[in-house]
Design a protein around this motif. Structure first.
Motif, PDB file in Angstrom:
ATOM      1  N   LYS A 120       1.087  -1.195  -0.102  1.00  0.00           N
ATOM      2  CA  LYS A 120      -0.264   0.054   0.104  1.00  0.00           C
ATOM      3  C   LYS A 120       1.033   1.091  -0.183  1.00  0.00           C
ATOM      4  O   LYS A 120       0.219   2.495  -0.283  1.00  0.00           O
ATOM      5  N   ASN A 121       2.203   0.597   0.553  1.00  0.00           N
ATOM      6  CA  ASN A 121       2.273   2.206   1.026  1.00  0.00           C
ATOM      7  C   ASN A 121       3.694   2.259  -0.520  1.00  0.00           C
ATOM      8  O   ASN A 121       4.811   1.839  -0.956  1.00  0.00           O
ATOM      9  N   LYS A 122       3.296   2.632  -1.372  1.00  0.00           N
ATOM     10  CA  LYS A 122       3.632   3.125  -2.995  1.00  0.00           C
ATOM     11  C   LYS A 122       5.071   3.467  -3.173  1.00  0.00           C
ATOM     12  O   LYS A 122       6.137   3.436  -3.930  1.00  0.00           O
ATOM     13  N   LYS A 123       5.481   4.782  -2.754  1.00  0.00           N
ATOM     14  CA  LYS A 123       6.021   5.581  -2.575  1.00  0.00           C
ATOM     15  C   LYS A 123       7.513   5.664  -1.508  1.00  0.00           C
ATOM     16  O   LYS A 123       8.497   6.007  -1.915  1.00  0.00           O
ATOM     17  N   PHE A 124       7.093   5.332  -0.067  1.00  0.00           N
ATOM     18  CA  PHE A 124       8.407   5.244   0.367  1.00  0.00           C
ATOM     19  C   PHE A 124       8.773   6.106   1.115  1.00  0.00           C
ATOM     20  O   PHE A 124       9.403   7.026   1.591  1.00  0.00           O
ATOM     21  N   ARG A 125       7.810   7.414   0.853  1.00  0.00           N
ATOM     22  CA  ARG A 125       8.590   8.916   0.858  1.00  0.00           C
ATOM     23  C   ARG A 125       7.790   9.260   2.152  1.00  0.00           C
ATOM     24  O   ARG A 125       7.411   8.761   3.245  1.00  0.00           O
ATOM     25  N   ILE A 126       9.002  10.155   3.140  1.00  0.00           N
ATOM     26  CA  ILE A 126       8.543  10.644   3.994  1.00  0.00           C
ATOM     27  C   ILE A 126       7.735  11.478   4.260  1.00  0.00           C
ATOM     28  O   ILE A 126       7.002  12.163   3.389  1.00  0.00           O
ATOM     29  N   SER A 127       6.873  11.349   5.598  1.00  0.00           N
ATOM     30  CA  SER A 127       5.707  11.565   5.798  1.00  0.00           C
ATOM     31  C   SER A 127       5.758  13.026   5.956  1.00  0.00           C
ATOM     32  O   SER A 127       6.476  14.145   6.507  1.00  0.00           O
ATOM     33  N   ASP A 128       4.793  13.976   5.531  1.00  0.00           N
ATOM     34  CA  ASP A 128       3.994  15.398   5.744  1.00  0.00           C
ATOM     35  C   ASP A 128       5.018  16.134   6.542  1.00  0.00           C
ATOM     36  O   ASP A 128       4.464  17.180   6.649  1.00  0.00           O
ATOM     37  N   ASN A 129       4.268  15.142   7.995  1.00  0.00           N
ATOM     38  CA  ASN A 129       4.423  15.380   9.150  1.00  0.00           C
ATOM     39  C   ASN A 129       5.300  14.982   9.889  1.00  0.00           C
ATOM     40  O   ASN A 129       5.180  13.969  10.823  1.00  0.00           O
ATOM     41  N   PRO A 130       6.507  15.275   9.398  1.00  0.00           N
ATOM     42  CA  PRO A 130       7.566  14.135  10.479  1.00  0.00           C
ATOM     43  C   PRO A 130       7.441  14.773  11.915  1.00  0.00           C
ATOM     44  O   PRO A 130       7.658  16.429  12.555  1.00  0.00           O
ATOM     45  N   PHE A 131       8.007  14.034  12.268  1.00  0.00           N
ATOM     46  CA  PHE A 131       8.288  14.338  13.945  1.00  0.00           C
ATOM     47  C   PHE A 131       9.341  15.217  14.369  1.00  0.00           C
ATOM     48  O   PHE A 131      10.683  15.376  13.203  1.00  0.00           O
ATOM     49  N   ALA A 132       9.745  15.306  14.875  1.00  0.00           N
ATOM     50  CA  ALA A 132      10.861  16.569  16.177  1.00  0.00           C
ATOM     51  C   ALA A 132      11.675  15.755  16.297  1.00  0.00           C
ATOM     52  O   ALA A 132      11.751  14.311  16.427  1.00  0.00           O
ATOM     53  N   PRO A 133      13.165  15.927  15.951  1.00  0.00           N
ATOM     54  CA  PRO A 133      14.425  14.878  15.627  1.00  0.00           C
ATOM     55  C   PRO A 133      14.228  14.441  17.525  1.00  0.00           C
ATOM     56  O   PRO A 133      14.975  13.430  17.153  1.00  0.00           O
ATOM     57  N   VAL A 134      14.227  14.569  18.343  1.00  0.00           N
ATOM     58  CA  VAL A 134      14.027  14.115  19.739  1.00  0.00           C
ATOM     59  C   VAL A 134      13.147  13.092  19.656  1.00  0.00           C
ATOM     60  O   VAL A 134      13.696  11.574  19.568  1.00  0.00           O
ATOM     61  N   LYS A 135      12.139  14.146  19.015  1.00  0.00           N
ATOM     62  CA  LYS A 135      11.259  12.029  18.814  1.00  0.00           C
ATOM     63  C   LYS A 135      11.774  10.978  18.160  1.00  0.00           C
ATOM     64  O   LYS A 135      11.099  10.520  18.325  1.00  0.00           O
ATOM     65  N   THR A 136      12.286  11.613  16.626  1.00  0.00           N
ATOM     66  CA  THR A 136      12.500  10.669  15.383  1.00  0.00           C
ATOM     67  C   THR A 136      13.702   9.971  16.729  1.00  0.00           C
ATOM     68  O   THR A 136      13.291   8.782  16.154  1.00  0.00           O
ATOM     69  N   LEU A 137      14.560   9.909  17.701  1.00  0.00           N
ATOM     70  CA  LEU A 137      15.231   9.730  17.488  1.00  0.00           C
ATOM     71  C   LEU A 137      14.781   8.345  18.780  1.00  0.00           C
ATOM     72  O   LEU A 137      15.592   7.647  18.908  1.00  0.00           O
ATOM     73  N   VAL A 138      14.043   9.016  18.961  1.00  0.00           N
ATOM     74  CA  VAL A 138      13.340   7.502  20.516  1.00  0.00           C
ATOM     75  C   VAL A 138      12.727   6.767  20.035  1.00  0.00           C
ATOM     76  O   VAL A 138      12.806   5.586  19.976  1.00  0.00           O
ATOM     77  N   ILE A 139      11.777   6.866  18.244  1.00  0.00           N
ATOM     78  CA  ILE A 139      11.835   6.527  17.750  1.00  0.00           C
ATOM     79  C   ILE A 139      12.765   4.946  17.548  1.00  0.00           C
ATOM     80  O   ILE A 139      12.188   3.885  17.048  1.00  0.00           O
TER      81      ILE A 139
END
Length: 256
Positions: A120-139
């Motif tokens: 279903k995820n045809k393009k593997f593009r980054i989300s239009d609403n990426p997480f903040a850097p710290v949240k991204t790091l934690v995840i």
């Protein structure tokens, strides 16, 4: 002592080349290489150790290619390596306490849903609403921990699951997720290789020659990924998931 014959090179080397190509793009190369080493009659520990040598040689090349193309976020990768190693340690100890059939049954249930997400995820593009850097790091660290735990407990397809989790849950771009995954894989390969080398479980002549084919496969795969990342990644990931699903079903319900 295992005697390496010319026919063994003819069987293993093409398999390692194909696996290296696949692994550079989407992970999962071990699903091809380890059975090839076992097929020629290598004892299981020698097969794993020799596989680690050839795989590590190829992964160095694809990791370098991704680094040169700016796909690796080093700060992110270092923290992910730490949590991945912690997860792998815990997973390895759990493997000594729990039968692997429990985990394989869970994978049989989950794999179709993972494949559906990739389709279903045809393009593997980054989300239009990426997480903040710290949240991204934690995840990313959490993803690396649990995928590392899977690696320690069961193992096959670890790179593929890391790539999917970093794009799906941490909202990384496919390129950055691939780069982070490669750094983690390389660290894990080198760590495991050191253990097998220390215990004399590596067949050097076979591993080094196969490693040359692994380097060629990883180099070509990395080049293809850089040019056609989203187009090539999806079908390769689906192929890896199908192979893994088939492997688990055969081991659990046919061979068992």
């Amino acid at each position: 002592m295992f005697t390496v014959l010319p026919v063994h090179f003819l069987i293993v080397c093409p398999a390692v080349f194909i696996a290296g190509f696949i692994d550079a793009i989407a992970g999962g190369g071990g699903l091809i290489t380890l059975p090839a080493y076992l097929f020629i009659g290598l004892p299981s520990h020698n097969a794993i150790g020799t596989n680690k040598l050839s795989s590590a040689m190829g992964t160095v090349v694809s990791t370098t290619e991704f680094a040169l193309d700016g796909f690796i976020n080093w700060k992110l990768s270092v923290f992910c390596i730490l949590t991945s190693l912690c997860g792998s340690f815990i997973g390895s100890n759990l493997a000594l306490l729990l039968p692997d059939r429990i985990f394989s049954i869970v994978m049989i249930v989950l794999l179709p849903f993972i494949a559906l997400y990739v389709l279903k995820n045809k393009k593997f593009r980054i989300s239009d609403n990426p997480f903040a850097p710290v949240k991204t790091l934690v995840i990313c660290m959490i993803c690396a921990f649990f995928v590392g735990m899977y690696d320690g407990f069961y193992g096959p397809g670890t790179g593929t699951f890391m790539l999917i989790s970093l794009t799906a849950l941490a909202r990384l771009s496919l390129n950055e997720a691939a780069g982070t995954t490669k750094v983690i894989n390389l660290t894990a390969n080198l760590t495991a290789l050191a253990v097998f080398l220390f215990n004399g479980k590596v067949i050097w002549n076979l591993g080094l020659v196969a490693g040359i084919f692994s380097i060629a496969g990883h180099f070509l795969g990395a080049k293809v990924f850089v040019r056609n990342g989203t187009k090539i990644a999806r079908p390769v990931i689906i192929a890896v998931l199908v192979i893994l699903f088939s492997k688990i079903v055969i081991e659990r319900f046919v061979a068992g």
